[in-house]
Design a protein around this motif. Sequence first.
Motif, PDB file in Angstrom:
ATOM      1  N   ALA A  97       5.286 -13.370   4.621  1.00 25.97           N
ATOM      2  CA  ALA A  97       4.265 -13.981   3.778  1.00 25.97           C
ATOM      3  C   ALA A  97       3.040 -13.087   3.619  1.00 25.97           C
ATOM      4  O   ALA A  97       2.412 -13.067   2.561  1.00 25.97           O
ATOM      5  CB  ALA A  97       3.848 -15.330   4.363  1.00 25.97           C
ATOM      6  N   TYR A  98       2.716 -12.295   4.653  1.00 28.74           N
ATOM      7  CA  TYR A  98       1.443 -11.563   4.611  1.00 28.74           C
ATOM      8  C   TYR A  98       1.593 -10.135   4.116  1.00 28.74           C
ATOM      9  O   TYR A  98       1.029  -9.772   3.093  1.00 28.74           O
ATOM     10  CB  TYR A  98       0.791 -11.567   5.999  1.00 28.74           C
ATOM     11  CG  TYR A  98      -0.453 -10.699   6.063  1.00 28.74           C
ATOM     12  CD1 TYR A  98      -1.606 -11.040   5.364  1.00 28.74           C
ATOM     13  CD2 TYR A  98      -0.457  -9.516   6.805  1.00 28.74           C
ATOM     14  CE1 TYR A  98      -2.732 -10.243   5.405  1.00 28.74           C
ATOM     15  CE2 TYR A  98      -1.585  -8.716   6.847  1.00 28.74           C
ATOM     16  CZ  TYR A  98      -2.717  -9.083   6.150  1.00 28.74           C
ATOM     17  OH  TYR A  98      -3.819  -8.280   6.185  1.00 28.74           O
ATOM     18  N   ARG A  99       2.366  -9.326   4.795  1.00 29.73           N
ATOM     19  CA  ARG A  99       2.456  -7.892   4.460  1.00 29.73           C
ATOM     20  C   ARG A  99       3.912  -7.500   4.311  1.00 29.73           C
ATOM     21  O   ARG A  99       4.747  -7.866   5.140  1.00 29.73           O
ATOM     22  CB  ARG A  99       1.776  -7.060   5.552  1.00 29.73           C
ATOM     23  CG  ARG A  99       1.569  -5.579   5.199  1.00 29.73           C
ATOM     24  CD  ARG A  99       0.478  -5.380   4.174  1.00 29.73           C
ATOM     25  NE  ARG A  99       0.251  -3.975   3.886  1.00 29.73           N
ATOM     26  CZ  ARG A  99      -0.677  -3.223   4.475  1.00 29.73           C
ATOM     27  NH1 ARG A  99      -1.439  -3.739   5.416  1.00 29.73           N
ATOM     28  NH2 ARG A  99      -0.829  -1.957   4.136  1.00 29.73           N
ATOM     29  N   HIS A 100       4.198  -6.715   3.291  1.00 28.62           N
ATOM     30  CA  HIS A 100       5.588  -6.440   2.943  1.00 28.62           C
ATOM     31  C   HIS A 100       5.689  -5.066   2.303  1.00 28.62           C
ATOM     32  O   HIS A 100       4.856  -4.681   1.483  1.00 28.62           O
ATOM     33  CB  HIS A 100       6.064  -7.519   1.965  1.00 28.62           C
ATOM     34  CG  HIS A 100       7.385  -7.239   1.318  1.00 28.62           C
ATOM     35  ND1 HIS A 100       8.581  -7.482   1.944  1.00 28.62           N
ATOM     36  CD2 HIS A 100       7.701  -6.751   0.091  1.00 28.62           C
ATOM     37  CE1 HIS A 100       9.573  -7.144   1.135  1.00 28.62           C
ATOM     38  NE2 HIS A 100       9.072  -6.702   0.022  1.00 28.62           N
ATOM     39  N   PHE A 101       6.694  -4.292   2.714  1.00 29.31           N
ATOM     40  CA  PHE A 101       7.014  -3.024   2.076  1.00 29.31           C
ATOM     41  C   PHE A 101       8.288  -3.191   1.247  1.00 29.31           C
ATOM     42  O   PHE A 101       9.203  -3.921   1.639  1.00 29.31           O
ATOM     43  CB  PHE A 101       7.252  -1.926   3.119  1.00 29.31           C
ATOM     44  CG  PHE A 101       6.044  -1.537   3.928  1.00 29.31           C
ATOM     45  CD1 PHE A 101       4.762  -1.688   3.428  1.00 29.31           C
ATOM     46  CD2 PHE A 101       6.197  -1.003   5.198  1.00 29.31           C
ATOM     47  CE1 PHE A 101       3.655  -1.312   4.175  1.00 29.31           C
ATOM     48  CE2 PHE A 101       5.098  -0.626   5.952  1.00 29.31           C
ATOM     49  CZ  PHE A 101       3.817  -0.779   5.445  1.00 29.31           C
ATOM     50  N   ASP A 102       8.365  -2.459   0.128  1.00 23.59           N
ATOM     51  CA  ASP A 102       9.594  -2.456  -0.663  1.00 23.59           C
ATOM     52  C   ASP A 102      10.720  -1.777   0.122  1.00 23.59           C
ATOM     53  O   ASP A 102      10.520  -0.719   0.734  1.00 23.59           O
ATOM     54  CB  ASP A 102       9.386  -1.712  -1.986  1.00 23.59           C
ATOM     55  CG  ASP A 102       8.629  -2.547  -3.004  1.00 23.59           C
ATOM     56  OD1 ASP A 102       8.616  -3.785  -2.862  1.00 23.59           O
ATOM     57  OD2 ASP A 102       8.060  -1.958  -3.946  1.00 23.59           O
ATOM     58  N   GLY A 134       0.806  -1.212   0.000  1.00 22.97           N
ATOM     59  CA  GLY A 134       0.000   0.000   0.000  1.00 22.97           C
ATOM     60  C   GLY A 134       0.839   1.261   0.000  1.00 22.97           C
ATOM     61  O   GLY A 134       2.047   1.239  -0.230  1.00 22.97           O
ATOM     62  N   LYS A 135       0.191   2.386   0.279  1.00 24.52           N
ATOM     63  CA  LYS A 135       0.835   3.702   0.148  1.00 24.52           C
ATOM     64  C   LYS A 135       2.050   3.845   1.054  1.00 24.52           C
ATOM     65  O   LYS A 135       2.984   4.591   0.733  1.00 24.52           O
ATOM     66  CB  LYS A 135      -0.179   4.808   0.446  1.00 24.52           C
ATOM     67  CG  LYS A 135       0.323   6.214   0.130  1.00 24.52           C
ATOM     68  CD  LYS A 135      -0.787   7.224   0.225  1.00 24.52           C
ATOM     69  CE  LYS A 135      -0.270   8.661   0.021  1.00 24.52           C
ATOM     70  NZ  LYS A 135       0.379   8.851  -1.273  1.00 24.52           N
ATOM     71  N   ALA A 136       2.083   3.139   2.160  1.00 21.21           N
ATOM     72  CA  ALA A 136       3.229   3.229   3.062  1.00 21.21           C
ATOM     73  C   ALA A 136       4.445   2.482   2.528  1.00 21.21           C
ATOM     74  O   ALA A 136       5.536   2.591   3.087  1.00 21.21           O
ATOM     75  CB  ALA A 136       2.863   2.685   4.449  1.00 21.21           C
ATOM     76  N   GLY A 137       4.274   1.723   1.437  1.00 25.42           N
ATOM     77  CA  GLY A 137       5.332   0.836   0.982  1.00 25.42           C
ATOM     78  C   GLY A 137       6.347   1.422   0.033  1.00 25.42           C
ATOM     79  O   GLY A 137       7.305   0.737  -0.348  1.00 25.42           O
ATOM     80  N   GLY A 138       6.204   2.682  -0.369  1.00 29.32           N
ATOM     81  CA  GLY A 138       7.141   3.280  -1.311  1.00 29.32           C
ATOM     82  C   GLY A 138       8.413   3.755  -0.622  1.00 29.32           C
ATOM     83  O   GLY A 138       8.372   4.277   0.491  1.00 29.32           O
ATOM     84  N   ALA A 139       9.557   3.569  -1.283  1.00 32.27           N
ATOM     85  CA  ALA A 139      10.833   4.012  -0.715  1.00 32.27           C
ATOM     86  C   ALA A 139      11.817   4.300  -1.836  1.00 32.27           C
ATOM     87  O   ALA A 139      11.715   3.745  -2.933  1.00 32.27           O
ATOM     88  CB  ALA A 139      11.404   2.951   0.234  1.00 32.27           C
ATOM     89  N   VAL A 140      12.787   5.164  -1.535  1.00 37.18           N
ATOM     90  CA  VAL A 140      13.764   5.560  -2.548  1.00 37.18           C
ATOM     91  C   VAL A 140      15.067   5.952  -1.868  1.00 37.18           C
ATOM     92  O   VAL A 140      15.080   6.395  -0.709  1.00 37.18           O
ATOM     93  CB  VAL A 140      13.222   6.736  -3.396  1.00 37.18           C
ATOM     94  CG1 VAL A 140      13.100   8.006  -2.561  1.00 37.18           C
ATOM     95  CG2 VAL A 140      14.071   6.980  -4.636  1.00 37.18           C
ATOM     96  N   ILE A 141      16.172   5.772  -2.580  1.00 36.36           N
ATOM     97  CA  ILE A 141      17.483   6.254  -2.162  1.00 36.36           C
ATOM     98  C   ILE A 141      17.953   7.259  -3.204  1.00 36.36           C
ATOM     99  O   ILE A 141      18.003   6.945  -4.395  1.00 36.36           O
ATOM    100  CB  ILE A 141      18.492   5.093  -2.037  1.00 36.36           C
ATOM    101  CG1 ILE A 141      18.021   4.069  -1.008  1.00 36.36           C
ATOM    102  CG2 ILE A 141      19.884   5.633  -1.677  1.00 36.36           C
ATOM    103  CD1 ILE A 141      18.827   2.780  -1.020  1.00 36.36           C
TER     104      ILE A 141
END
Length: 245
Positions: free
Chosen positions: A99-104, A75-82
Amino acid sequence: MLSLNAEYGGVDPAALAAALGAGGTGSGSAHGVNGVDVLVLVEADEDLITALREEGVLDRLPYRTATIPDEPQGGKAGGAVILSAHPLRSEGVLPRFAAYRHFDQPVAVVEHPDLGAVRVVGIHPVPPIGEDFVPSWDDTLRGLDRWQAAHADLPLILAGDFNASHAHPQFRALADGFTPTASAAGPFPGPTWPVGSWLPPFTAIDHVLLRGLVPIAYERLDLAGTDHRGILTTVAGERVTGGTL
């Protein structure tokens, strides 16, 4: 370097640019903005990146990891950048440990002119809230610990919102063998979350951990639009070379 949870991309871009020293009155240099070579943002989106470009931040930090998807993992909380002042080689994102919830969680090797190649990871496990999230949080921290042990070829920086403090054994296990940049602030560096709430900040869940590098300075920043304090830190090589990040 500066590490920040941008809270769904809502951090005030002008405030962040000012903290970096970008724009009209800021001091730029060959080493990024105000000496910041690397900016790690979690809970970020491309709208925020566009706004930072308009503020002049990307003029000084022109290299970056991949475009943040419109619908990132988790979801929206999962975005990340360097973002980097120096050329970087993206290594994609960390494997999916949960397995269930994961952020990039992006990974990149920054080619620093003084420190050489440094691997940087933007860290963001899901928060340990609720029956579904706690196992994913636990799996991510344990998986990250296994991953870092298998990637010992370069100096390593783990930076971001760990959603964990030293009170959590999973975090202590992961941090073992690393130097927290907060150690540069003494034994009581202070909390990083929550900011702007009726509840005052009471815990440090935002960290920058180093392996093969040493912290020189550490500062927490309050920025409008996010409930996390940013971590502004200076690191150097373990041997005195004059290079800093």
